[in-house]
Design a protein around this motif. Structure first.
Motif, PDB file in Angstrom:
ATOM      1  N   ALA A  33      26.120 -20.505 -31.552  1.00 43.59           N
ATOM      2  CA  ALA A  33      26.926 -19.644 -32.416  1.00 43.59           C
ATOM      3  C   ALA A  33      26.679 -18.172 -32.110  1.00 43.59           C
ATOM      4  O   ALA A  33      25.558 -17.750 -31.857  1.00 43.59           O
ATOM      5  CB  ALA A  33      26.617 -19.923 -33.874  1.00 43.59           C
ATOM      6  N   THR A  34      27.756 -17.416 -32.145  1.00 45.31           N
ATOM      7  CA  THR A  34      27.676 -15.967 -31.971  1.00 45.31           C
ATOM      8  C   THR A  34      27.709 -15.309 -33.338  1.00 45.31           C
ATOM      9  O   THR A  34      27.949 -15.964 -34.360  1.00 45.31           O
ATOM     10  CB  THR A  34      28.858 -15.461 -31.135  1.00 45.31           C
ATOM     11  OG1 THR A  34      30.065 -15.744 -31.839  1.00 45.31           O
ATOM     12  CG2 THR A  34      28.887 -16.118 -29.763  1.00 45.31           C
ATOM     13  N   GLN A  35      27.509 -14.016 -33.380  1.00 45.49           N
ATOM     14  CA  GLN A  35      27.558 -13.295 -34.644  1.00 45.49           C
ATOM     15  C   GLN A  35      28.961 -13.382 -35.247  1.00 45.49           C
ATOM     16  O   GLN A  35      29.120 -13.502 -36.457  1.00 45.49           O
ATOM     17  CB  GLN A  35      27.151 -11.834 -34.450  1.00 45.49           C
ATOM     18  CG  GLN A  35      27.083 -11.057 -35.754  1.00 45.49           C
ATOM     19  CD  GLN A  35      26.043 -11.624 -36.715  1.00 45.49           C
ATOM     20  OE1 GLN A  35      24.928 -11.893 -36.328  1.00 45.49           O
ATOM     21  NE2 GLN A  35      26.431 -11.816 -37.968  1.00 45.49           N
ATOM     22  N   MET A  87      29.366 -16.613 -37.038  1.00 46.20           N
ATOM     23  CA  MET A  87      28.623 -16.613 -38.313  1.00 46.20           C
ATOM     24  C   MET A  87      29.356 -15.784 -39.358  1.00 46.20           C
ATOM     25  O   MET A  87      29.372 -16.144 -40.532  1.00 46.20           O
ATOM     26  CB  MET A  87      27.204 -16.071 -38.094  1.00 46.20           C
ATOM     27  CG  MET A  87      26.352 -16.959 -37.222  1.00 46.20           C
ATOM     28  SD  MET A  87      26.181 -18.638 -37.829  1.00 46.20           S
ATOM     29  CE  MET A  87      25.239 -18.390 -39.287  1.00 46.20           C
ATOM     30  N   ASP A  88      29.963 -14.679 -38.961  1.00 53.68           N
ATOM     31  CA  ASP A  88      30.724 -13.846 -39.896  1.00 53.68           C
ATOM     32  C   ASP A  88      31.918 -14.608 -40.452  1.00 53.68           C
ATOM     33  O   ASP A  88      32.243 -14.515 -41.635  1.00 53.68           O
ATOM     34  CB  ASP A  88      31.182 -12.563 -39.229  1.00 53.68           C
ATOM     35  CG  ASP A  88      30.020 -11.632 -38.901  1.00 53.68           C
ATOM     36  OD1 ASP A  88      28.938 -11.812 -39.498  1.00 53.68           O
ATOM     37  OD2 ASP A  88      30.207 -10.750 -38.050  1.00 53.68           O
ATOM     38  N   ARG A  89      32.598 -15.395 -39.603  1.00 52.69           N
ATOM     39  CA  ARG A  89      33.738 -16.185 -40.060  1.00 52.69           C
ATOM     40  C   ARG A  89      33.299 -17.299 -40.979  1.00 52.69           C
ATOM     41  O   ARG A  89      34.028 -17.713 -41.864  1.00 52.69           O
ATOM     42  CB  ARG A  89      34.488 -16.767 -38.877  1.00 52.69           C
ATOM     43  CG  ARG A  89      35.341 -15.746 -38.145  1.00 52.69           C
ATOM     44  CD  ARG A  89      36.168 -16.406 -37.086  1.00 52.69           C
ATOM     45  NE  ARG A  89      35.220 -16.992 -36.121  1.00 52.69           N
ATOM     46  CZ  ARG A  89      35.557 -17.668 -35.041  1.00 52.69           C
ATOM     47  NH1 ARG A  89      36.810 -17.889 -34.768  1.00 52.69           N
ATOM     48  NH2 ARG A  89      34.635 -18.137 -34.225  1.00 52.69           N
ATOM     49  N   PHE A  90      32.099 -17.809 -40.747  1.00 52.11           N
ATOM     50  CA  PHE A  90      31.581 -18.888 -41.569  1.00 52.11           C
ATOM     51  C   PHE A  90      31.383 -18.421 -42.983  1.00 52.11           C
ATOM     52  O   PHE A  90      31.699 -19.007 -43.945  1.00 52.11           O
ATOM     53  CB  PHE A  90      30.262 -19.394 -40.990  1.00 52.11           C
ATOM     54  CG  PHE A  90      29.605 -20.490 -41.788  1.00 52.11           C
ATOM     55  CD1 PHE A  90      30.158 -21.758 -41.807  1.00 52.11           C
ATOM     56  CD2 PHE A  90      28.453 -20.254 -42.493  1.00 52.11           C
ATOM     57  CE1 PHE A  90      29.555 -22.770 -42.540  1.00 52.11           C
ATOM     58  CE2 PHE A  90      27.845 -21.256 -43.221  1.00 52.11           C
ATOM     59  CZ  PHE A  90      28.406 -22.529 -43.246  1.00 52.11           C
TER      60      PHE A  90
END
Length: 54
Positions: free
Chosen positions: A46-48, A51-54
């Motif tokens: 996972a990229t940042q 993670m932001d979309r999560f």
């Protein structure tokens, strides 16, 4: 789990006797399970942005 097996796992993880005062049996088992996952080659990391979309 027997006592010798528990102590063997502690040695494999690299824990000292003094550190065992601070840890539970469950924590040591979790650390051992995670240690065996260290060599796993994950197909996608996972990229940042993910993670932001999560």
């Amino acid at each position: 789990m027997t006592t010798p097996l528990f102590l063997l796992r502690c040695v494999q993880i690299g824990l000292s006797i003094s550190e065992l005062d601070l840890l539970t049996i469950g924590t040591v088992n979790d650390m051992y399970a995670e240690m065996s996952n260290d060599d796993w080659d994950y197909p996608e990391i996972a990229t940042q942005e993910m993670m932001d979309r999560f």
